[in-house]
Design an enzyme around this catalytic site. Structure first.
Site, PDB file in Angstrom:
ATOM      1  N   ASP A 161      -3.288 -93.300  29.680  1.00  0.00           N
ATOM      2  CA  ASP A 161      -4.205 -93.662  28.235  1.00  0.00           C
ATOM      3  C   ASP A 161      -5.153 -92.654  27.968  1.00  0.00           C
ATOM      4  O   ASP A 161      -5.547 -91.771  28.395  1.00  0.00           O
ATOM      5  CB  ASP A 161      -4.757 -94.539  28.903  1.00  0.00           C
ATOM      6  N   ASP A 214      -3.183 -93.181  14.491  1.00  0.00           N
ATOM      7  CA  ASP A 214      -2.021 -92.945  14.359  1.00  0.00           C
ATOM      8  C   ASP A 214      -1.735 -91.640  13.965  1.00  0.00           C
ATOM      9  O   ASP A 214      -0.233 -90.897  15.472  1.00  0.00           O
ATOM     10  CB  ASP A 214      -1.741 -93.115  13.142  1.00  0.00           C
ATOM     11  N   GLU A 229      -2.976 -97.468  23.134  1.00  0.00           N
ATOM     12  CA  GLU A 229      -3.271 -96.047  23.567  1.00  0.00           C
ATOM     13  C   GLU A 229      -2.671 -95.674  25.229  1.00  0.00           C
ATOM     14  O   GLU A 229      -3.173 -94.624  25.251  1.00  0.00           O
ATOM     15  CB  GLU A 229      -4.417 -95.627  23.581  1.00  0.00           C
TER      16      GLU A 229
END
Length: 455
Positions: A328, A345, A371
């Protein structure tokens, strides 16, 4: 294999004669008595093949064919012109408006059935691919780039042991912008797969080899199976030409070869083979999109779950252990809030790239969502998985990320949790829960670190 065939002729006796011949071979026959009737029936019934008379009052067969090919619903139905005309200009005119072939009255039974068989094979492939394409485009709908691709000059390989006739055909094709190579020029056929050939022109009258056996070989070989084969034969050798069509050849040209007819048939066969290739690409692309995350190019959650299921079953049945690394990105929300979602992005794409560069080819890198990333590691015990996770963590943290089109430099880190299959009763939910727990511990322990739940 049977099909529904639309017979179009303004003379009832002609329609009934063709109907009798086709029904004797178990085809289903539809009829139309003029051009407009044919257009209406074709759009409503969508037959697999259309046998179309050329000389009809009012709207002739050429105009009917042109309108059929202009209609999205009927554009890919093969049309065979049935006519008493034998002049090559009339044949070429029909091919140029989209017809697949001509049959000359009186229609020879053998030629009719051979042609029907070849068209049915083409139809079966095209129809199956159109049904399966998963790109979201309607069948037959192509943009300008794709349409240009269909009409690009062809790459033709001429297989004929007669140097004069093969050179003559090659010159005809080259003068029209196509790339043509003869067997005599190439010396052998070993490079056919790498040449990217669209069309093979195969002489039935060749003496140095068995043309029909060669045709069968091409249709049985993976590298050449999709290549269209046009047979060239003497008009008196129609039986062998028909056998070639049964084997898998796409078309026949009778010698002496007329330039206009050769060019028109090459264009038609090239367009058809590239249309099939385009449909296959759409199907493959649709399958790819169903398992690939479009932003990062990693596998998506659907693929992740199927792979975990298979690998865990293999581990339970005596295989080596499987481990997962759940990652993460730390403080990712602040990246979006500070630099914008475009920068976010860019970060996701760069993290995906660094993940791919720091895992083994056998590992499965996925983005379940947001994410969060997951790496599935087959044949990997927990200690090796932790070492791999640490390598990934360092790869992300060691170099800054360039965002906003390379204008900004930011530091990104990630936290990771590792879990390994525990035994035969372990489930996907169990192992992912342990990895998630380890990831939570890494977050609570200060982030930018790897934690594991011991087996």
């Amino acid at each position: 294999m049977s099909a529904r065939v639309l017979v179009v002729d303004d003379i009832e006796a002609n329609r009934r004669l063709l109907q009798a011949k086709l029904e004797a071979q178990y085809f289903t026959v539809l009829q139309a008595e003029n051009g407009q009737h044919a257009l209406d029936v074709a759009e409503q019934e969508l037959p697999e093949i259309i046998l179309l008379d050329v000389m009809m009052p009012g709207m002739d067969g050429y105009e009917v064919c042109r309108r059929l090919k202009a209609n999205r619903l009927t554009a890919h139905i093969p049309v065979v012109m049935v006519t008493a005309l034998s002049d090559s200009e009339d044949r070429v005119r029909g091919l140029e408006v989209g017809a697949e072939d001509f049959l000359t009255k009186p229609v020879d039974d053998f030629a009719l059935m051979s042609r029907m068989g070849a068209l049915m094979r083409y139809n079966a492939v095209a129809s199956e691919l159109r049904q399966r394409q998963a790109s979201g485009l309607k069948a037959g709908a192509m943009d300008e780039t794709q349409d240009e691709e269909l009409h690009r000059p062809a790459r033709v390989f001429i297989i004929d042991d007669n140097p004069r006739t093969s050179a003559r055909m090659a010159t005809m094709l080259r003068n029209d912008g196509h790339t043509a190579t003869t067997l005599l020029e190439a010396g052998d056929m070993s490079n056919l797969a790498t040449m990217g050939v669209d069309i093979m022109i195969l002489s039935i009258s060749a003496k140095a080899f068995d043309p029909l056996r060669l045709c069968a070989h091409f249709k049985m070989t993976e590298a050449t199976r999709a290549v269209s084969i046009i047979l060239v034969c003497d008009p008196s050798d129609r039986a062998r030409a028909g056998k070639g069509l049964d084997i898998g050849a796409s078309d026949v040209i009778f010698s002496p070869v007329d330039r206009q007819e050769l060019l028109a048939r090459v264009r038609t066969q090239t367009r058809r083979s590239r249309y099939i290739e385009l449909l296959r690409h759409r199907v493959d692309r649709g399958l790819e999109l169903s398992v690939i995350d479009q932003l990062t190019g990693l596998y998506n959650r659907r693929y992740m779950m199927s792979q975990m299921q298979q690998l865990m079953q293999r581990a339970v049945m005596g295989g080596k252990p499987v481990s997962i690394v759940m990652c993460d990105i730390d403080y990712f929300k602040s990246v979006n809030d500070t630099y914008g979602h475009d920068a976010g992005d860019e970060v996701l794409q760069e993290v995906a790239g660094r993940l791919r560069e720091n895992v083994r080819p056998m590992d499965v890198v996925c983005r379940p969502g947001g994410e969060e990333f997951m790496v599935i590691m087959p044949d990997t015990p927990g200690d090796l998985a932790c070492a791999a996770a640490e390598r990934i963590r360092r790869a992300v943290a060691s170099q800054p990320f360039m965002v906003s089109g390379g204008k900004r430099e930011i530091t990104i880190t990630l936290s990771a949790g590792v879990a390994t299959i525990r035994g035969p009763d372990d489930t996907i939910a169990d192992i992912t829960k342990r990895a998630d727990t380890a990831l939570y511990q890494a977050k609570m322990g200060g982030r930018n670190r790897v934690e594991s739940v011991a087996a």
